[in-house]
Design an enzyme around this catalytic site. Structure first.
Site, short mmCIF file in Angstrom:
data_model
loop_
_atom_site.label_atom_id
_atom_site.label_comp_id
_atom_site.label_asym_id
_atom_site.label_seq_id
_atom_site.Cartn_x
_atom_site.Cartn_y
_atom_site.Cartn_z
CG ASP A 194 -1.97 1.09 1.16
OD1 ASP A 194 -2.63 1.21 0.11
OD2 ASP A 194 -2.13 1.83 2.15
CG MET A 275 -9.81 7.99 3.58
SD MET A 275 -11.22 7.97 2.44
CE MET A 275 -11.05 9.56 1.67
NE ARG A 276 -0.59 5.56 2.24
CZ ARG A 276 -0.68 4.88 3.36
NH1 ARG A 276 -1.22 3.68 3.35
NH2 ARG A 276 -0.24 5.38 4.48
CB ALA A 277 -6.83 4.23 -3.02
#
Length: 690
Positions: A194, A275-277
């Protein structure tokens, strides 16, 4: 120094080139993970990128590449006066070897000087060298867990911390992380996966003309690297100038509410975690617009950003292949193209509706009858009194109550779909090993709880402070100590010995004979092996697969770190024929002998999955016994997963476990939540009564 291969001379690999260029435009995108088969120029393209990254302004003499405009206030070489003059140098590309030590990555303290002189004598590591540059990890999926943890910490905080017995050093460490990997050698931990902003898949072209051009350019480079680089210098300069222009344009790019809504809807539709995406997609879409010379983000930018940022975030377990449904992506983008606040959610999608994994239907991998007990639909599961054609004649009627093999008389059965995986009990190798860091068996490691002290062999890495003081204390008067400080010499230093966990080689020896061929039983067996494979992935083991049926045994998968490759071989495993148990054990013994030469520190754990029958070859039972005793004589840790079912059981698997010098567990006892069994280690001398 070898001239780098020109980036513009790399043939094909459009997605890889674009992902690397976007990170050069906006390092905030978060780096690139390059997945692909061997020999696809992954490393060549990454190394060529360093020539395109703009130069950086650094404080002269600073080993940590501080920016003169905003120097790091905690820099070990500081403090630096803000606004002081700087000097430009090329951005560094630092390579992290897979076998690097922790001290090589984060830096090392001279502990002897720290104790005797009270000074922080710090030697920077690779994280310091990579600050404001590129950190490249080839074969990143083979990186040791403790190095992965350090990378995660540095990537998350933008700083590296070095702690040694109360002496602390901190420095900035912000870098572009680029990793390459061959999925056949194992997958990455989800946490590190990720952290990569973008991912691309590369494969060798199947177009003859393109392959010819690849070979032609490579040979030209090998003949004269300098002349080859000069030939592409103009195109390199154009790309470099375009990167600089895109960086200057980047702050002016507008990410409108419509594009943001498309990004959020896409991430929600594909059920990515966290929420990183969303943030990575926003940064990537903005960089795409700047690279194209635009100040507005368009739908095509959002689409391309999704194809680069989401595939590796869709994996739910190591057996899921990364990828993205482009039709679903287009539908989602079109649905929110006009910034409609209340779009029609539509149906549940291709995964909705009745029939889940075992719901019958025609979508199962086993064809129209996939998932049924025997494909016959109405046969009872008990009462099969006579041996059936194509099956072991020694099979007990009571042991086959769980269904008939499909198509009696056929020498080989259709592959059966594996049952749902479950959490398994912990199986471990007895004793104390010294293998690669992992999470299965006890071992002496660089990390873990401190269990004692010894004199260091070579460089001191983990100081045992109490033992060092105890060794130095009796000699203080003879050394002329007159003040409060402790006089420490090299001979006083003690290395801490630590105990942690290691990864093992888990070799599966799976019975695929006719006595195991009943659909209901083989599905459960495959589900159990799949569960053990998932456990092996989580515990950082290597795995191998040996199968036996008919007249012999095969190495379906040599020892590897790729558990998903093992799962794929397991899924297509056919069944049928007699039970050459001895051949399976002897083949497994040979695999372990060869692997011990390659990796002597990694201890094996043999998992035999069988009902214990032996019907193949001359004197099958006696031969199987001799093969089992060969295992026991070598002290190999083993466990037998007893697949025998029904009210009347022969206990053959238990006897086999005794001859192997291991233990036996039933399929039910293998479950971590099973009441039938207790959590147990594999004991080399334990025996289970038949």
């Amino acid at each position: 120094m070898t001239t780098p291969f020109p980036f513009t001379a790399v043939v094909g690999q459009d997605d890889l080139r674009l992902a690397l260029l976007l990170n050069a435009v906006s390092p905030a995108v978060g780096g690139v993970l390059v997945r692909g088969e061997k020999g696809t120029a992954k490393s060549t393209a990454v190394r060529a990128l360093s020539a395109l990254v703009p130069q950086v302004d650094v404080v002269p003499g600073c080993r940590f590449s501080c920016d003169p405009a905003s120097p790091d206030p905690g820099c070990p070489d500081g403090p630096h006066a803000p606004g002081a003059g700087g000097q430009y140098r090329p951005a560094r590309m630092v390579e992290l070897p897979v076998g690097a030590s922790e001290d090589r990555l984060v830096g090392a303290l001279d502990i002897e000087r720290a104790l005797s002189e009270g000074v922080k004598a710090f030697e920077p590591g690779l994280l310091a060298d990579a600050h404001r540059g590129i950190l490249y990890v080839d074969e990143v999926n083979l990186l040791h867990d403790h190095l992965v943890d350090l990378l995660l910490d540095a990537a998350a905080m933008g700083a590296s911390y070095v702690e040694r017995e109360g002496v602390s050093v901190r420095h900035a460490a912000r870098f572009l992380l680029v990793g390459t990997m061959n999925p056949e050698e194992g997958e990455l931990r989800p946490q590190l996966l990720d952290r990569f902003g973008l991912t691309v898949e590369v494969a060798a072209s199947r177009e003859p003309d393109q392959r010819v051009e690849v070979v032609r350019r490579r040979l030209a480079y090998d003949d004269d690297p300098a002349a080859f680089a000069a030939r592409w210098a103009d195109e390199e300069a154009e790309v470099r100038a375009r990167i600089v222009a895109a960086r200057e344009l980047l702050p002016s790019v507008r990410l409108g509410d419509g594009a943001l809504r498309q990004i959020a809807a896409t991430c929600a539709a594909f059920e990515v975690d966290g929420m990183r995406a969303d943030i990575v997609m926003a940064r990537t879409a903005t960089a795409l617009a700047a690279w194209a010379g635009r100040t507005d983000v368009l739908a095509e930018d959002v689409r391309q950003a999704a194809l680069l940022a989401l595939p590796h975030r869709r994996r739910r377990n190591p057996f899921d292949a990364p990828g993205l449904d482009e039709d679903k992506l287009d539908e989602t983008l079109e649905q929110f193209a006009d910034d409609d606040p209340d779009p029609d959610p539509g149906p549940d999608g291709p995964d909705g509706g009745p029939g889940g994994p075992d719901g019958g239907g025609s979508d199962g991998p086993d064809g129209p009858d996939g998932g049924g007990p025997d494909g016959g639909g109405g046969r009872p599961e008990a009462g099969d009194e006579a041996p059936r054609q194509g099956e072991d004649p020694a099979a007990s009627p009571a042991s086959e109550e769980d269904g008939r093999p499909q198509r009696p008389g056929a020498g080989e059965q259709q592959a059966v779909r594996a049952g749902e995986p479950f959490r398994t009990k912990v199986l471990s190798v007895p004793g104390l090993g010294e293998g690669a860091a992992g999470r299965r068996s006890r071992a002496r490691t660089e990390h873990g709880r401190t269990t004692g002290a010894r004199r260091p062999r070579g460089t001191l890495t983990k100081l045992h402070l109490a033992a060092t003081v105890q060794a130095a204390a009796p000699h203080q008067r003879s050394r002329g100590r007159s003040g409060p400080g402790l006089v420490v010499r090299r001979d006083d230093l003690r290395q801490a010995t630590r105990e942690g966990r290691e990864g093992n080689l888990v070799l599966f020896v799976v019975d695929a004979s006719g006595s195991m061929a009943a659909r209901k039983r083989m599905g459960a067996v495959k589900g159990a092996v799949l569960s053990l494979l998932l456990d092996a992935y989580q515990r950082r083991d290597k795995v191998g697969l040996v199968t036996f049926r008919g007249s012999g045994a095969d190495v379906a998968l040599p020892p590897t770190s790729s558990v998903d490759a093992a799962a794929a071989r397991l899924e297509t495993l056919p069944t049928g024929g007699r039970t050459p148990l001895a051949a399976g054990l002897l083949r497994a013994h040979e695999v372990l002998r060869v692997e011990r030469l390659r990796d002597p520190a990694r201890r094996p754990l043999v998992v035999v999955v069988t009902d214990g029958r032996a019907t193949g070859g001359p004197e099958p039972v006696a031969l199987a016994g001799r093969a089992a005793r060969l295992f026991a004589a070598g002290g190999l840790a083993s466990v037998v997963v007893d697949c025998e079912q029904g009210p009347v059981r022969l206990g053959l698997a238990g006897r086999l476990a005794g001859e192997l010098g291991g233990t036996a567990v039933t399929l039910d006892e293998l479950r971590a939540d099973s009441i039938a069994g207790l959590v147990r280690d594999v004991q080399g001398t334990s025996r289970r009564a038949a």
